[in-house]
Design a protein around this motif. Structure first.
Motif, short mmCIF file in Angstrom:
data_model
loop_
_atom_site.label_atom_id
_atom_site.label_comp_id
_atom_site.label_asym_id
_atom_site.label_seq_id
_atom_site.Cartn_x
_atom_site.Cartn_y
_atom_site.Cartn_z
N ALA A 78 3.42 15.05 21.49
CA ALA A 78 2.51 14.45 20.52
C ALA A 78 2.61 12.93 20.53
O ALA A 78 1.58 12.24 20.45
N ASP A 79 3.81 12.40 20.62
CA ASP A 79 3.97 10.95 20.62
C ASP A 79 3.40 10.33 21.89
O ASP A 79 2.82 9.24 21.85
N ALA A 82 -0.26 10.34 21.48
CA ALA A 82 -0.63 9.27 20.55
C ALA A 82 -0.69 7.93 21.25
O ALA A 82 -1.61 7.12 21.01
N GLU A 83 0.26 7.67 22.12
CA GLU A 83 0.26 6.40 22.86
C GLU A 83 -0.97 6.30 23.76
O GLU A 83 -1.61 5.24 23.84
N ALA A 86 -3.99 5.57 21.62
CA ALA A 86 -3.98 4.19 21.15
C ALA A 86 -4.45 3.24 22.25
O ALA A 86 -5.25 2.33 22.01
N THR A 91 -9.38 6.18 17.40
CA THR A 91 -8.89 6.44 16.04
C THR A 91 -9.80 7.47 15.41
O THR A 91 -10.98 7.58 15.76
N LEU A 108 0.72 15.96 16.21
CA LEU A 108 0.08 14.64 16.32
C LEU A 108 -0.54 14.23 14.99
O LEU A 108 -0.35 13.10 14.52
N HIS A 112 0.88 11.03 13.30
CA HIS A 112 -0.01 9.89 13.57
C HIS A 112 -1.36 10.15 12.91
O HIS A 112 -2.39 10.28 13.60
N LEU A 115 -4.95 8.79 13.84
CA LEU A 115 -5.60 9.13 15.10
C LEU A 115 -6.51 10.35 15.00
O LEU A 115 -7.32 10.59 15.89
#
Length: 255
Positions: A78-79, A82-83, A86, A91, A108, A112, A115
């Motif tokens: 998930a991270d 997210a990166e 981004a 968004t 996610l 975050h 997002l």
């Protein structure tokens, strides 16, 4: 094809992007799959076309990099996702996520929230499951130790899952496949189901009608999650009945 560096070691997530209006739609595949193969028809379906669409591959899968030092937990997936979002300038995306990808999408959205604006979960894993030797999917893969899987267990899995799934599973790094399966069966703390219940955004869960009622449907419905059975399909709903899938997804995203 687009890409983004998502780890400090320079590993890249890649995706196929279709141009269109915002907000973006992000399609996330399941274990041993790849988003372009599973979602291309859906992304251009008359009921869903016209949005900027990212058909994204998680690390270890498809056209994305295969880092050996990545732990492949749902949180790590998930991270990294997210990166990538981004970097892509995304968004408030509408996430349409299948199986393990649905679990990643829940995590996610919890970690975050900026997002994600909506979730459409496609027969996603909500609870930990015990390893199950001899079965297909994550439970069968997780029943092997990593050493056993790499030494030949993957061949047994290949023969069990059949040529359709193997066509994309073979594109997955074997270590990444095993680690992702193990982490999927372990789940998260709180569980994916508990995280989903707590999310404050529109959520829909699609499942094959033939599988019968989804466990915990009443609790999910009370929390605002729409649970929608889809006829004439198995686990790969978007491939088995694309028109019904597109109708249900378009309705979910319209409310």
């Amino acid at each position: 094809m687009r890409n983004a560096v998502v780890t400090t070691e320079g590993d890249r997530i890649r995706w196929v992007e279709l141009p269109g209006r915002e907000p973006s739609r992000v399609y996330v595949h399941g274990l041993g799959a790849t988003s372009p193969a599973y979602f291309a028809e859906i992304a251009v379906h008359p009921l869903l076309t016209g949005r900027r669409s990212l058909l994204i591959d998680l690390l270890g899968h498809g056209i994305s990099d295969r880092p050996a030092d990545f732990d492949y937990t749902l949180e790590a997936h998930a991270d990294a996702l997210a990166e990538a979002l981004a970097v892509a300038g995304v968004t408030g995306a509408e996430l349409i996520a299948h199986s393990m990808g649905g679990s990643v999408a829940i995590v996610l959205a919890a970690r975050h929230p900026q997002l994600v604006s909506r979730l459409v979960l496609v027969d996603a894993n909500l609870d930990p499951i015990p390893p199950d030797p001899g079965s297909g999917g994550s439970a069968g893969i997780a029943a092997y130790s990593e050493r056993e899987f790499l030494a030949g267990g993957w061949e047994e899995v290949r023969d069990r899952v059949g040529q359709h799934w193997w066509a994309t599973m073979r594109l997955t790094d074997r270590q990444a496949l095993h680690r992702s399966a193990v982490q999927l069966t372990r789940g998260t703390v709180p569980t994916m189901r508990e995280l989903l219940l707590d999310l404050k955004l529109p959520r829909t869960y699609l499942l094959p009608e033939a599988d019968g009622p989804l466990s915990g449907t009443d609790e999910l419905t009370e929390a605002g999650v729409a649970v929608v059975p889809i006829p004439d399909c198995g686990h790969n709903i978007m491939l088995d009945n694309p028109d019904a899938f597109a109708r249900a997804t378009a309705e979910a995203l319209a409310h």
